[in-house]
Design a protein around this motif. Sequence first.
Motif, PDB file in Angstrom:
ATOM      1  N   ILE A  10       0.845  -1.208   0.000  1.00  0.00           N
ATOM      2  CA  ILE A  10       0.000   0.000   0.000  1.00  0.00           C
ATOM      3  C   ILE A  10       0.877   1.254   0.000  1.00  0.00           C
ATOM      4  N   MET A  11       1.942   1.239   0.799  1.00  0.00           N
ATOM      5  CA  MET A  11       2.819   2.415   0.923  1.00  0.00           C
ATOM      6  C   MET A  11       3.946   2.390  -0.122  1.00  0.00           C
ATOM      7  N   ASN A  30       9.512  -6.987  -5.353  1.00  0.00           N
ATOM      8  CA  ASN A  30       8.476  -7.324  -4.377  1.00  0.00           C
ATOM      9  C   ASN A  30       8.486  -8.835  -4.165  1.00  0.00           C
ATOM     10  N   ARG A  31       8.272  -9.266  -2.908  1.00  0.00           N
ATOM     11  CA  ARG A  31       8.343 -10.697  -2.598  1.00  0.00           C
ATOM     12  C   ARG A  31       7.436 -11.515  -3.509  1.00  0.00           C
ATOM     13  N   THR A  32       6.163 -11.129  -3.569  1.00  0.00           N
ATOM     14  CA  THR A  32       5.232 -11.826  -4.460  1.00  0.00           C
ATOM     15  C   THR A  32       5.360 -11.194  -5.837  1.00  0.00           C
ATOM     16  N   LYS A  35       3.695  -7.526  -8.903  1.00  0.00           N
ATOM     17  CA  LYS A  35       3.522  -6.086  -8.638  1.00  0.00           C
ATOM     18  C   LYS A  35       4.624  -5.331  -9.380  1.00  0.00           C
ATOM     19  N   ALA A  61       6.677  -5.218   5.455  1.00  0.00           N
ATOM     20  CA  ALA A  61       5.684  -5.291   6.526  1.00  0.00           C
ATOM     21  C   ALA A  61       6.233  -5.069   7.946  1.00  0.00           C
ATOM     22  N   ARG A 230      -4.068  -4.766  11.038  1.00  0.00           N
ATOM     23  CA  ARG A 230      -2.978  -5.695  11.379  1.00  0.00           C
ATOM     24  C   ARG A 230      -1.651  -4.942  11.567  1.00  0.00           C
ATOM     25  N   LYS A 234       0.601  -4.472  14.922  1.00  0.00           N
ATOM     26  CA  LYS A 234       2.059  -4.688  14.955  1.00  0.00           C
ATOM     27  C   LYS A 234       2.755  -3.530  15.687  1.00  0.00           C
TER      28      LYS A 234
HETATM   29  P1  NA7 Z   1       1.376  -3.828   3.000  1.00  0.00           P
HETATM   30  O1  NA7 Z   1       0.480  -3.197   1.985  1.00  0.00           O
HETATM   31  O2  NA7 Z   1       0.881  -4.948   3.829  1.00  0.00           O
HETATM   32  O3  NA7 Z   1       2.710  -4.316   2.213  1.00  0.00           O
HETATM   33  C1  NA7 Z   1       3.682  -5.059   2.877  1.00  0.00           C
HETATM   34  C2  NA7 Z   1       4.861  -5.287   1.941  1.00  0.00           C
HETATM   35  O4  NA7 Z   1       5.849  -6.050   2.649  1.00  0.00           O
HETATM   36  C3  NA7 Z   1       4.497  -6.085   0.695  1.00  0.00           C
HETATM   37  O5  NA7 Z   1       5.286  -5.645  -0.391  1.00  0.00           O
HETATM   38  C4  NA7 Z   1       4.885  -7.492   1.131  1.00  0.00           C
HETATM   39  O6  NA7 Z   1       5.156  -8.349   0.042  1.00  0.00           O
HETATM   40  C5  NA7 Z   1       6.146  -7.222   1.897  1.00  0.00           C
HETATM   41  N1  NA7 Z   1       6.531  -8.320   2.791  1.00  0.00           N
HETATM   42  C6  NA7 Z   1       5.812  -8.847   3.822  1.00  0.00           C
HETATM   43  N2  NA7 Z   1       6.514  -9.843   4.422  1.00  0.00           N
HETATM   44  C7  NA7 Z   1       7.679  -9.937   3.748  1.00  0.00           C
HETATM   45  C8  NA7 Z   1       8.811 -10.773   3.888  1.00  0.00           C
HETATM   46  N3  NA7 Z   1       8.893 -11.710   4.854  1.00  0.00           N
HETATM   47  N4  NA7 Z   1       9.834 -10.604   3.022  1.00  0.00           N
HETATM   48  C9  NA7 Z   1       9.763  -9.657   2.059  1.00  0.00           C
HETATM   49  N5  NA7 Z   1       8.719  -8.833   1.859  1.00  0.00           N
HETATM   50  C10 NA7 Z   1       7.692  -8.979   2.702  1.00  0.00           C
HETATM   51  O7  NA7 Z   1       1.960  -2.741   4.005  1.00  0.00           O
HETATM   52  P2  NA7 Z   1       2.124  -1.162   3.815  1.00  0.00           P
HETATM   53  O8  NA7 Z   1       2.717  -0.879   2.476  1.00  0.00           O
HETATM   54  O9  NA7 Z   1       0.866  -0.472   4.214  1.00  0.00           O
HETATM   55  O10 NA7 Z   1       3.184  -0.847   4.971  1.00  0.00           O
HETATM   56  C11 NA7 Z   1       4.563  -1.177   4.834  1.00  0.00           C
HETATM   57  C12 NA7 Z   1       5.300  -0.700   6.068  1.00  0.00           C
HETATM   58  O11 NA7 Z   1       5.192   0.735   6.234  1.00  0.00           O
HETATM   59  C13 NA7 Z   1       4.783  -1.277   7.384  1.00  0.00           C
HETATM   60  O12 NA7 Z   1       5.866  -1.500   8.258  1.00  0.00           O
HETATM   61  C14 NA7 Z   1       3.866  -0.191   7.902  1.00  0.00           C
HETATM   62  O13 NA7 Z   1       3.685  -0.284   9.302  1.00  0.00           O
HETATM   63  C15 NA7 Z   1       4.520   1.077   7.453  1.00  0.00           C
HETATM   64  P3  NA7 Z   1       3.986  -9.290  -0.618  1.00  0.00           P
HETATM   65  O14 NA7 Z   1       3.354  -8.449  -1.687  1.00  0.00           O
HETATM   66  O15 NA7 Z   1       3.031  -9.647   0.511  1.00  0.00           O
HETATM   67  O16 NA7 Z   1       4.726 -10.460  -1.120  1.00  0.00           O
END
Ligand code: NA7
Length: 293
Positions: A10-11, A30-32, A35, A61, A230, A234
């Motif tokens: 999202i950010m 990006n992990r998945t 995107k 995250a 969520r 955290k």
């Molecule tokens: P989102 O929209 O939940 O995005 C989280 C991102 O983090 C997303 O790109 C995830 O990749 C990635 N992610 C989550 N777990 C992992 C691991 N283990 N390894 C690599 N990448 C990961 O959160 P926001 O963008 O709203 O917020 C991001 C941060 O800014 C958070 O700390 C907030 O508190 C402030 P995915 O697409 O799921 O593979």
Amino acid sequence: MRVGFLGLGIMGGPMASNLVKAGHEVVVWNRTPGKQVEGARSASSPAEAAQGAEVVWMCVADTHAVEQVLFGANGVEQSLSEGMIVADSSTISPAATAKFAERVKARGARYVDAPVTGSKAGAQSGTLVFIVGGEERDIERLKPLFAAMGKKIFRMGNTGKGQAAKIAMNLQIALIYEGFAEGITLAAKLGVDPGTLVPLINATMVHSGVVEYKAPAVLNRDFTPNFPLRLMHKDIRLALEAAKEARVKLPALETVEEVYEVAAEDGDGNLDFAATLTLLEKWAGVEVKGVLV
Ligand code: NA7
């Protein structure tokens, strides 16, 4: 500048996009897979995105995710070079940040923690506020990137202090919102129209940015995530963890954490944190809705 950007949630997605729009050369990961960011090249690993970059910017995250991205398989660590700056806009543990920074600095690179406030709307419009920990000279070098993504930078001290200030702020947002949610639930149960209560709040010393921002969506029953429950959960846990280590007692936050716990168990984790109100409503047997007068 040449930037490797890691995490397109999202950010992170709109932040990376604003870097591209400001003319920076951006490689995203990006992990998945799937995107993407228009105008940016996509890399297949954090190490690849960091290869040859002047700055590696993370927005993932949580603490575990940052650790994985930096030091996991094909992590940034493999591509660290002398003078490269690693900047982290995720909100994570201040104590872990200090450890990560030490490991990064041991390889000749620099580390700046730069969590943000401003939610999805601020990320999209490039008006985020950066809450920064790190050395002045590194922050100076990052200024063109901060300018592309945000409107203000607050330097809170050396590495880790940005994260410490950020969790102290989100603690307050969570408590202010809980106060609003409890007040409006009680008022609704006592027969006060929420649509008339909000203007009263806004016109008196109870007024707050949190209520101003959240109340219109709440009255419309719109819990689309600007800041997911969520993630606020955290941050509450991060604050409680830091408080425990520092021997600080936070009784109100401990109680509010239980509300988030139940809301998460109820499956509301991906809604906006404003949805914690729905639990109070359920317990009270009332629904808060109305039209702002
Ligand atoms: P989102 O929209 O939940 O995005 C989280 C991102 O983090 C997303 O790109 C995830 O990749 C990635 N992610 C989550 N777990 C992992 C691991 N283990 N390894 C690599 N990448 C990961 O959160 P926001 O963008 O709203 O917020 C991001 C941060 O800014 C958070 O700390 C907030 O508190 C402030 P995915 O697409 O799921 O593979």
